[in-house]
Scaffold this motif. Sequence first.
Motif, PDB file in Angstrom:
ATOM      1  N   VAL A  77      61.173  61.896 -31.023  1.00 36.28           N
ATOM      2  CA  VAL A  77      62.189  61.886 -32.091  1.00 36.28           C
ATOM      3  C   VAL A  77      61.717  61.043 -33.275  1.00 36.28           C
ATOM      4  O   VAL A  77      61.873  61.434 -34.443  1.00 36.28           O
ATOM      5  CB  VAL A  77      63.525  61.351 -31.542  1.00 36.28           C
ATOM      6  N   ILE A  78      61.130  59.898 -32.986  1.00 31.35           N
ATOM      7  CA  ILE A  78      60.652  59.021 -34.065  1.00 31.35           C
ATOM      8  C   ILE A  78      59.520  59.685 -34.833  1.00 31.35           C
ATOM      9  O   ILE A  78      59.485  59.637 -36.072  1.00 31.35           O
ATOM     10  CB  ILE A  78      60.214  57.667 -33.485  1.00 31.35           C
ATOM     11  N   CYS A  79      58.601  60.315 -34.131  1.00 31.82           N
ATOM     12  CA  CYS A  79      57.494  60.999 -34.808  1.00 31.82           C
ATOM     13  C   CYS A  79      58.003  62.122 -35.712  1.00 31.82           C
ATOM     14  O   CYS A  79      57.555  62.267 -36.858  1.00 31.82           O
ATOM     15  CB  CYS A  79      56.507  61.553 -33.787  1.00 31.82           C
ATOM     16  N   LEU A  80      58.937  62.917 -35.192  1.00 36.63           N
ATOM     17  CA  LEU A  80      59.497  63.998 -36.002  1.00 36.63           C
ATOM     18  C   LEU A  80      60.227  63.449 -37.223  1.00 36.63           C
ATOM     19  O   LEU A  80      60.155  64.031 -38.315  1.00 36.63           O
ATOM     20  CB  LEU A  80      60.438  64.853 -35.153  1.00 36.63           C
ATOM     21  N   SER A  81      60.920  62.328 -37.056  1.00 34.43           N
ATOM     22  CA  SER A  81      61.625  61.712 -38.186  1.00 34.43           C
ATOM     23  C   SER A  81      60.640  61.229 -39.245  1.00 34.43           C
ATOM     24  O   SER A  81      60.866  61.408 -40.453  1.00 34.43           O
ATOM     25  CB  SER A  81      62.488  60.543 -37.700  1.00 34.43           C
ATOM     26  N   ILE A  82      59.533  60.616 -38.801  1.00 34.61           N
ATOM     27  CA  ILE A  82      58.531  60.137 -39.756  1.00 34.61           C
ATOM     28  C   ILE A  82      57.886  61.299 -40.494  1.00 34.61           C
ATOM     29  O   ILE A  82      57.691  61.247 -41.718  1.00 34.61           O
ATOM     30  CB  ILE A  82      57.471  59.286 -39.033  1.00 34.61           C
ATOM     31  N   TRP A  83      57.573  62.372 -39.775  1.00 39.43           N
ATOM     32  CA  TRP A  83      56.965  63.530 -40.433  1.00 39.43           C
ATOM     33  C   TRP A  83      57.944  64.202 -41.392  1.00 39.43           C
ATOM     34  O   TRP A  83      57.525  64.717 -42.442  1.00 39.43           O
ATOM     35  CB  TRP A  83      56.458  64.532 -39.404  1.00 39.43           C
ATOM     36  N   ALA A  84      59.227  64.175 -41.065  1.00 38.32           N
ATOM     37  CA  ALA A  84      60.229  64.686 -42.007  1.00 38.32           C
ATOM     38  C   ALA A  84      60.253  63.839 -43.280  1.00 38.32           C
ATOM     39  O   ALA A  84      60.339  64.366 -44.398  1.00 38.32           O
ATOM     40  CB  ALA A  84      61.606  64.710 -41.349  1.00 38.32           C
ATOM     41  N   ALA A  85      60.152  62.509 -43.111  1.00 39.58           N
ATOM     42  CA  ALA A  85      60.097  61.623 -44.282  1.00 39.58           C
ATOM     43  C   ALA A  85      58.822  61.871 -45.086  1.00 39.58           C
ATOM     44  O   ALA A  85      58.837  61.788 -46.333  1.00 39.58           O
ATOM     45  CB  ALA A  85      60.168  60.169 -43.829  1.00 39.58           C
ATOM     46  N   ILE A  86      57.725  62.185 -44.400  1.00 41.75           N
ATOM     47  CA  ILE A  86      56.474  62.497 -45.100  1.00 41.75           C
ATOM     48  C   ILE A  86      56.632  63.752 -45.948  1.00 41.75           C
ATOM     49  O   ILE A  86      56.148  63.819 -47.093  1.00 41.75           O
ATOM     50  CB  ILE A  86      55.327  62.664 -44.085  1.00 41.75           C
ATOM     51  N   VAL A  87      57.322  64.759 -45.415  1.00 46.15           N
ATOM     52  CA  VAL A  87      57.560  65.992 -46.174  1.00 46.15           C
ATOM     53  C   VAL A  87      58.386  65.697 -47.420  1.00 46.15           C
ATOM     54  O   VAL A  87      58.078  66.184 -48.523  1.00 46.15           O
ATOM     55  CB  VAL A  87      58.257  67.043 -45.286  1.00 46.15           C
ATOM     56  N   VAL A  88      59.427  64.871 -47.276  1.00 43.78           N
ATOM     57  CA  VAL A  88      60.266  64.514 -48.436  1.00 43.78           C
ATOM     58  C   VAL A  88      59.434  63.770 -49.475  1.00 43.78           C
ATOM     59  O   VAL A  88      59.518  64.039 -50.681  1.00 43.78           O
ATOM     60  CB  VAL A  88      61.469  63.660 -47.981  1.00 43.78           C
ATOM     61  N   LEU A  89      58.619  62.807 -49.015  1.00 49.05           N
ATOM     62  CA  LEU A  89      57.782  62.054 -49.941  1.00 49.05           C
ATOM     63  C   LEU A  89      56.736  62.952 -50.597  1.00 49.05           C
ATOM     64  O   LEU A  89      56.411  62.771 -51.787  1.00 49.05           O
ATOM     65  CB  LEU A  89      57.088  60.911 -49.181  1.00 49.05           C
ATOM     66  N   ALA A  90      56.207  63.927 -49.857  1.00 46.80           N
ATOM     67  CA  ALA A  90      55.234  64.862 -50.426  1.00 46.80           C
ATOM     68  C   ALA A  90      55.870  65.716 -51.517  1.00 46.80           C
ATOM     69  O   ALA A  90      55.244  65.977 -52.557  1.00 46.80           O
ATOM     70  CB  ALA A  90      54.656  65.745 -49.320  1.00 46.80           C
ATOM     71  N   VAL A  91      57.103  66.146 -51.295  1.00 44.35           N
ATOM     72  CA  VAL A  91      57.812  66.926 -52.326  1.00 44.35           C
ATOM     73  C   VAL A  91      58.027  66.075 -53.574  1.00 44.35           C
ATOM     74  O   VAL A  91      57.845  66.541 -54.708  1.00 44.35           O
ATOM     75  CB  VAL A  91      59.160  67.442 -51.776  1.00 44.35           C
ATOM     76  N   TYR A  92      58.376  64.798 -53.367  1.00 42.83           N
ATOM     77  CA  TYR A  92      58.552  63.889 -54.505  1.00 42.83           C
ATOM     78  C   TYR A  92      57.236  63.722 -55.267  1.00 42.83           C
ATOM     79  O   TYR A  92      57.213  63.755 -56.506  1.00 42.83           O
ATOM     80  CB  TYR A  92      59.063  62.543 -54.006  1.00 42.83           C
ATOM     81  N   ALA A  93      56.134  63.527 -54.526  1.00 42.87           N
ATOM     82  CA  ALA A  93      54.834  63.368 -55.173  1.00 42.87           C
ATOM     83  C   ALA A  93      54.392  64.640 -55.876  1.00 42.87           C
ATOM     84  O   ALA A  93      53.708  64.596 -56.907  1.00 42.87           O
ATOM     85  CB  ALA A  93      53.788  62.956 -54.138  1.00 42.87           C
ATOM     86  N   LEU A  94      54.807  65.776 -55.339  1.00 44.21           N
ATOM     87  CA  LEU A  94      54.421  67.060 -55.923  1.00 44.21           C
ATOM     88  C   LEU A  94      55.163  67.349 -57.218  1.00 44.21           C
ATOM     89  O   LEU A  94      54.622  68.003 -58.118  1.00 44.21           O
ATOM     90  CB  LEU A  94      54.695  68.172 -54.902  1.00 44.21           C
ATOM     91  N   CYS A  95      56.375  66.845 -57.337  1.00 45.24           N
ATOM     92  CA  CYS A  95      57.232  67.220 -58.469  1.00 45.24           C
ATOM     93  C   CYS A  95      57.304  66.171 -59.572  1.00 45.24           C
ATOM     94  O   CYS A  95      57.719  66.483 -60.688  1.00 45.24           O
ATOM     95  CB  CYS A  95      58.653  67.520 -57.972  1.00 45.24           C
ATOM     96  N   THR A  96      56.954  64.934 -59.279  1.00 44.12           N
ATOM     97  CA  THR A  96      57.099  63.871 -60.270  1.00 44.12           C
ATOM     98  C   THR A  96      55.739  63.411 -60.772  1.00 44.12           C
ATOM     99  O   THR A  96      54.695  63.720 -60.198  1.00 44.12           O
ATOM    100  CB  THR A  96      57.843  62.663 -59.668  1.00 44.12           C
ATOM    101  N   GLY A  97      55.768  62.659 -61.852  1.00 44.29           N
ATOM    102  CA  GLY A  97      54.542  62.172 -62.464  1.00 44.29           C
ATOM    103  C   GLY A  97      54.560  62.429 -63.952  1.00 44.29           C
ATOM    104  O   GLY A  97      55.623  62.600 -64.575  1.00 44.29           O
ATOM    105  N   SER A  98      53.375  62.463 -64.553  1.00 46.04           N
ATOM    106  CA  SER A  98      53.302  62.725 -65.997  1.00 46.04           C
ATOM    107  C   SER A  98      53.807  64.111 -66.346  1.00 46.04           C
ATOM    108  O   SER A  98      54.312  64.349 -67.440  1.00 46.04           O
ATOM    109  CB  SER A  98      51.860  62.556 -66.475  1.00 46.04           C
ATOM    110  N   ALA A  99      53.681  65.048 -65.422  1.00 42.41           N
ATOM    111  CA  ALA A  99      54.206  66.408 -65.605  1.00 42.41           C
ATOM    112  C   ALA A  99      55.350  66.609 -64.624  1.00 42.41           C
ATOM    113  O   ALA A  99      55.134  66.663 -63.409  1.00 42.41           O
ATOM    114  CB  ALA A  99      53.104  67.438 -65.378  1.00 42.41           C
ATOM    115  N   GLN A 100      56.562  66.700 -65.123  1.00 38.03           N
ATOM    116  CA  GLN A 100      57.743  66.883 -64.279  1.00 38.03           C
ATOM    117  C   GLN A 100      57.902  68.355 -63.900  1.00 38.03           C
ATOM    118  O   GLN A 100      57.890  69.232 -64.767  1.00 38.03           O
ATOM    119  CB  GLN A 100      58.993  66.393 -65.025  1.00 38.03           C
ATOM    120  N   ILE A 101      58.048  68.588 -62.600  1.00 36.98           N
ATOM    121  CA  ILE A 101      58.204  69.955 -62.083  1.00 36.98           C
ATOM    122  C   ILE A 101      59.367  69.958 -61.110  1.00 36.98           C
ATOM    123  O   ILE A 101      59.495  69.054 -60.275  1.00 36.98           O
ATOM    124  CB  ILE A 101      56.907  70.421 -61.378  1.00 36.98           C
TER     125      ILE A 101
END
Length: 349
Positions: free
Chosen positions: A29-53
């Motif tokens: 359960v903890i591993c799945l929760s961490i990987w879910a948080a990684i997916v959320v953080l990856a989406v944030y990294a993918l969409c934010t920055g100097s170019a907003q998407i």
Amino acid sequence: MTDIDFGRRILRVGRPSRPLLLVDARSLVICLSIWAAIVVLAVYALCTGSAQITPWEALVTLAGGGDDYTTMVVLEWRAPRILMAVLLGTCLALSGAIFQNLTGNPLGSPDVIGFQTGSYTGALVVMLLLGGGSAATMVGALTGGVATAFLVFFLSSKRGAVRGVRLIIVGIAVSAMLASVNVWILLTATVEDAIMAGLWGAGNLSGVSWPTFATALIGSALFIVAAAALSRPMRIMQIGMPFATALGQNVRLVQVSAIVIGVGLTALATATVGPISFIALAAPQIARRIVRSDGLALGPAAAVGSMLLLLADVVAQRIHPDSPLPVGIVTVSIGGLYFLWLLLREGKK
């Protein structure tokens, strides 16, 4: 089947009549929760920055749509960098877990006991002295890491056994000497080559491309599978070398294999993006505390390592948007405080 009680640990000897559940529910359960948080953080990294998407634009682009600019930002710049951070975070965390298990000490990680510095030395020799390319640099980093590992284990061994504290002290000494060699190599190189090697030596995920990620993925997959196959023998060795030998375990072979696998994971990460400290040191300890385990926890360590490196890279890119920092600077800054706390904690024991 016989149960042998070792305090809080119970080892079952013999062949069970039915398969045992090998995955702890809490860890899963903890591993799945961490990987879910990684997916959320990856989406944030993918969409934010100097170019907003927007997330929708990113999803459309990942599915094959999107205009040329969005495709360039999402698929060519950000996606391979995010995946590389997740992959190398896993590699470094697994390497740290293996060496901490071998030494029986939370300070026994490759960035503390010199293996990462040795990988950096091997990579610098190939890059600056021999003029090799990326593939040759990876081989040089692997060779330097393995040679340093066996040198440290040879110098720290006594009557065929290696004590954790002795290994750490010898590793720190060897790391300091290799660091001076690295400085000498950089000083003897041309200014342009030294600057490029210095930037690479800070641990930098900038400029990661799909071919680079594919090479790292193929190389790391072999070591990750080998680490998973070695996890059971290493858990048996935690109980004690004599008992592992009595069960028919080839202790020396397991130790040598673990060293090669652990150094290989560190050397691959170092050869790909440069030395990145702190992840191998902290991720296994954080994972063990989260899942409340006193043994080897490769799965949780891999998840925590991926989360830490991706988070550090996000911070490195956004702490000063006009001039992003190398991710290694962020991990070293945080790792210094963690290392000091860990030293004080171990000193009290």
